[in-house]
Design an enzyme around this catalytic site. Structure first.
Site, PDB file in Angstrom:
ATOM      1  N   HIS A  30       8.535 -44.861  14.308  1.00 29.59           N
ATOM      2  CA  HIS A  30       8.556 -43.688  13.435  1.00 29.59           C
ATOM      3  C   HIS A  30       9.565 -43.898  12.314  1.00 29.59           C
ATOM      4  CE1 HIS A  30       6.371 -40.395  15.850  1.00 29.59           C
ATOM      5  NE2 HIS A  30       6.010 -41.580  16.337  1.00 29.59           N
ATOM      6  N   GLU A  31       9.271 -43.309  11.159  1.00 27.63           N
ATOM      7  CA  GLU A  31      10.095 -43.455   9.944  1.00 27.63           C
ATOM      8  C   GLU A  31      10.194 -44.918   9.486  1.00 27.63           C
ATOM      9  OE1 GLU A  31      10.882 -39.888  12.043  1.00 27.63           O
ATOM     10  OE2 GLU A  31      11.852 -41.766  12.646  1.00 27.63           O
ATOM     11  N   ASN A  91      13.942 -34.127   2.461  1.00 29.34           N
ATOM     12  CA  ASN A  91      13.781 -34.809   3.735  1.00 29.34           C
ATOM     13  C   ASN A  91      15.086 -35.494   4.091  1.00 29.34           C
ATOM     14  OD1 ASN A  91      12.624 -35.896   6.048  1.00 29.34           O
ATOM     15  ND2 ASN A  91      10.721 -36.425   5.004  1.00 29.34           N
ATOM     16  N   GLU A  96       4.277 -43.709  13.007  1.00 33.36           N
ATOM     17  CA  GLU A  96       4.206 -42.388  12.385  1.00 33.36           C
ATOM     18  C   GLU A  96       4.019 -42.626  10.893  1.00 33.36           C
ATOM     19  OE1 GLU A  96       6.967 -38.398  12.245  1.00 33.36           O
ATOM     20  OE2 GLU A  96       7.843 -40.344  11.808  1.00 33.36           O
ATOM     21  N   HIS A 110      12.447 -43.859  24.365  1.00 32.34           N
ATOM     22  CA  HIS A 110      12.719 -43.413  23.000  1.00 32.34           C
ATOM     23  C   HIS A 110      14.001 -44.048  22.506  1.00 32.34           C
ATOM     24  CE1 HIS A 110      14.161 -40.334  19.908  1.00 32.34           C
ATOM     25  NE2 HIS A 110      13.085 -40.909  19.394  1.00 32.34           N
ATOM     26  N   HIS A 111      13.913 -44.740  21.361  1.00 27.76           N
ATOM     27  CA  HIS A 111      15.069 -45.330  20.701  1.00 27.76           C
ATOM     28  C   HIS A 111      15.191 -44.737  19.305  1.00 27.76           C
ATOM     29  CE1 HIS A 111      14.797 -49.319  23.207  1.00 27.76           C
ATOM     30  NE2 HIS A 111      15.349 -48.334  23.886  1.00 27.76           N
ATOM     31  N   GLU A 112      16.077 -43.786  19.125  1.00 24.93           N
ATOM     32  CA  GLU A 112      16.393 -43.313  17.775  1.00 24.93           C
ATOM     33  C   GLU A 112      17.565 -44.129  17.259  1.00 24.93           C
ATOM     34  OE1 GLU A 112      16.531 -42.342  14.368  1.00 24.93           O
ATOM     35  OE2 GLU A 112      15.014 -41.130  15.403  1.00 24.93           O
ATOM     36  N   GLU A 122       4.951 -32.719  13.568  1.00 23.98           N
ATOM     37  CA  GLU A 122       6.268 -32.085  13.639  1.00 23.98           C
ATOM     38  C   GLU A 122       6.528 -31.165  12.452  1.00 23.98           C
ATOM     39  OE1 GLU A 122       9.116 -35.200  13.834  1.00 23.98           O
ATOM     40  OE2 GLU A 122       8.623 -36.019  11.873  1.00 23.98           O
TER      41      GLU A 122
END
Length: 703
Positions: A483-484, A193, A502, A413-415, A508
């Site tokens: 997420h993550e 991963n 998530e 969306h904020h990555e 996904e």
């Protein structure tokens, strides 16, 4: 009803030891606490008279401290009380939740150091929670945890549904094995991963679900994780004793504590009926009440988005392929050559807005809208995104106005690319940007190794950040779907703007090679124990090569199974994840996604077996409408479900979306049938689920 009863605990002296007992309100569970001869705290747990947890020790090892908080204790005080109160969640699986427990607080003195620690136990009808408390005192103010040594001693070689222990990732398929087989199956369970850290081949993650040979279900987890490190469990396969294993920081320390302070709650759920585990509210009840006074802006959302096409490889997050690297403020995107595959362009996003408006969806998520995606991952960059600068083909203002005209809201969306320090620098500006353009919710991401370098996703430093981002978002009336991030532990009760996570292997991965078909029959017993999951269901085209010829992955699920997930995988934030064109191919099945509710008055867990099947019925908030979902593992199965949860004397129409006779997740996943039936509370439905299949039912009251 709310009541507190304080009584004097009688200490029973046995060979110089002191023992206390605590039972559940219904009397089925009993806990015995005692000190060993060397002053080490220990407990046992019994269910209906049978031992569930053998004598297990408690304590914390401190850095550079030979005595630590492990032994040499004496009991200086005990207090018992009872609590019984109904509270109302802002959103959730039910409109009212009962918080009913008996409590024992044991105060421990350590004469050699003149230090004090409290271990607080709360016993519910479906399990036990306990935590360490460090009251304010002269000789224990600032201290560093080297390790927490909380034990869970098993009574046998139980069947376990487990994920490999990891400091950075929860995105694994579940492995089912005996406890004694964990280390031998660890390498098989471990898959690559973006960020992961293995530390022991006998380690597993919580929530850990187990089943004994006698049919008893046991779940180990934690609640109210904050200002502390996440707990994994390490197993001694000879003694079958689990011991807590906290996530370290960059230099190996596992927690920095300033008293007064408390640890997270350690939870043990127990029942002889698997549905009781699914229905348990222990995790929520061990968290503090809601701290947001005005919650009118916190609203469940159903959404579509520019996402699955990037996940499958049909389109890209990045705008151009021209640059080998990007530096924000220096790279000239205005004059760059577009790659022609950028999904987040204005015209395409408007198509999604139109689709959302036409089908009654609340929001549209767009990923890849902001500059920096060309080299966002794998380079240990601190300054990756600024969260406010769009690509040249994404008109922020124009899209916002168009969405508003259609009655749809955009989801941000904020990555972060794991660059937490950079995200915190920009957080106020980014949230203000969302307010300006009317984005009510943000999907944040933490893909890759954490920066500062050496920190882990589940260490105390990152956990403090995740909660900081949620609290800061509340100041701006923004809902967060992380997420993550760390797996949830019930904090959504305290901060209900934490509307989703998530934090597990989601849909996904079906486009990254596939997940096991029974994956969704385990997640509600494990990951969802702590809170709702943004699983992103609703995939109708299972052959990914039809979306992207270069991707030969297959979604291991039938179409009916995908519909059922909207009921079995609870979340107030639900995505119809597939491409609009695939929904247009199956409009009759898509109707269930359009109809299904997001917020509930009641939830009934009809039947369940981890790894095999789950059937859930939920009543939509403020209505008489019910929705039922069943997900199935790899063995075909016929179930009979009674509709006795319907109101007596009323007539309903049930629309049943079920696997066709020849349905199979591998060979015929899109084979389904839709039937309508008149039903009442005395009705029984007999339905068959295919391998990797299931069924979904909408039940509306007849006028």
């Amino acid at each position: 009803m709310k009541k507190f009863i304080t009584v004097i605990t009688i200490c029973i002296s046995v060979f110089g030891l002191q023992a206390q007992e605590l039972t559940s309100p219904n009397g089925n569970l009993e806990m015995k606490f005692s000190l060993k001869e060397n002053g080490t705290p220990a407990y046992q747990l019994f269910y209906k008279g049978e031992e569930v947890i053998k004598t297990s020790t408690l304590g914390l090892e401190l850095q550079d401290d030979s005595t630590s908080l492990m032994n040499e204790f004496e009991i200086s005080d005990t207090k018992t009380s009872s609590f019984d109160k109904i509270w109302t969640p802002v959103w959730g699986e039910q409109a009212k939740i009962r918080n009913h427990y008996n409590e024992l607080a044991v105060t421990l003195d350590q004469p050699s150091t003149d230090r004090k620690m409290i271990i607080r136990f709360r016993m519910f009808n479906d399990g036990l929670g306990f935590r360490y408390e460090f009251p304010q005192q002269e000789n224990l103010v600032y201290f560093i945890i080297k390790e927490e040594h909380t034990q869970f001693a098993m009574t046998g070689d139980h069947t376990a549904y487990w994920l490999p222990g990891d400091y950075d990732s929860q995105e694994y398929d579940y492995t089912t094995s005996k406890l004694s087989e964990i280390s031998s199956k660890f390498d098989e369970a471990w898959v690559g991963n973006a960020s992961q850290t293995q530390f022991s081949k006998s380690a597993v993650q919580t929530a850990l679900m187990m089943k004994t040979e006698d049919g008893l279900y046991i779940n180990l987890h934690e609640a109210a994780l904050k200002e502390y490190s996440l707990m994994n469990l390490n197993l001694d396969e000879n003694s079958l004793v689990f011991e807590s294993w906290l996530t370290p920081d960059a230099i190996g320390n596992k927690g920095y504590i300033q008293a007064p302070a408390v640890s997270p709650w350690r939870t043990i759920m127990v029942s002889d009926d698997a549905t009781d585990i699914l229905a348990s509210n222990i995790t929520l009840n061990l968290n503090e009440p809601n701290k947001i006074e005005d919650t009118s802006w916190i609203k469940p959302m159903k959404y579509v988005g520019v996402w699955w096409e990037m996940i499958t490889g049909k389109s890209t997050w990045n705008y151009t392929d021209e640059f080998p690297s990007v530096k924000l403020g220096e790279t000239d995107f205005e004059n760059a050559e577009p790659n022609g595959k950028h999904g987040a362009n204005t015209a395409h996003v408007k198509e999604y807005i139109d689709f959302a408006a036409e089908n009654g969806f609340d929001g549209v998520l767009v990923e890849g809208w902001n500059v920096g995606w060309e080299d966002w991952f794998g380079h240990s960059k601190d300054y990756v995104f600024d969260f406010v600068t769009p690509y040249p083909d994404f008109d922020v203002e124009g899209i916002q106005k168009y969405a508003e005209s259609k009655g749809v809201q955009m989801i941000m969306h904020h990555e972060t690319s794991g660059a937490i320090r950079n995200y915190e620098r920009h957080l106020d500006t980014a949230y203000q940007f969302m307010n300006t353009y009317d984005y009510p919710a943000v999907k944040s991401g933490y893909v890759g190794d954490i920066i500062p370098r050496g920190e882990h996703h589940y260490g105390q430093w990152a956990i403090n950040h995740f909660l900081y981002a949620v609290k800061k978002a509340a100041d701006y009336h923004i809902m967060v779907n992380a997420h993550e991030a760390v797996r949830p532990t019930g904090l959504r009760r305290t901060w209900p703007n934490l509307i989703g996570n998530e934090s597990a292997r989601g849909t996904e991965f079906q486009a990254f090679g596939g997940s096991k078909p029974n994956h969704v029959t385990i997640l509600p017993f494990t990951r969802l124990i702590g809170g709702p999951m943004d699983y992103t269901p609703g995939i109708f085209e299972m052959d990914i090569s039809k979306i992207n010829p270069d991707n030969n992955s297959h979604v291991n699920s039938t179409l009916a199974n995908q519909l059922a997930l909207y009921v079995t995988m609870y979340s107030p934030l639900q995505m119809a994840a597939d491409l609009p064109e695939n929904y247009k191919r199956f409009p009759d099945a898509f109707q269930f996604i359009k109809d299904v509710a997001l917020d509930w008055d009641e939830s009934k867990y009809i039947e369940a077996e981890p790894g095999e099947y789950i059937t859930v019925a939920r009543k939509a908030k403020g209505t008489e409408n019910w929705f039922v979902g069943n997900v199935n593992g790899t063995t075909p199965r016929t179930s009979k479900i009674k509709l006795d949860f319907l109101e007596d004397g009323k007539k309903y129409e049930a629309t049943i979306y079920a696997d066709a006779k020849d349905a199979d997740y591998k060979t015929n996943p899109q084979a389904y049938k839709i039937t309508k039936k008149s039903v009442i509370s005395k009705s029984t439905l007999k339905l068959t689920s295919a391998p990797g299949g299931g069924y979904a039912i909408s039940i509306f009251e007849k006028e």
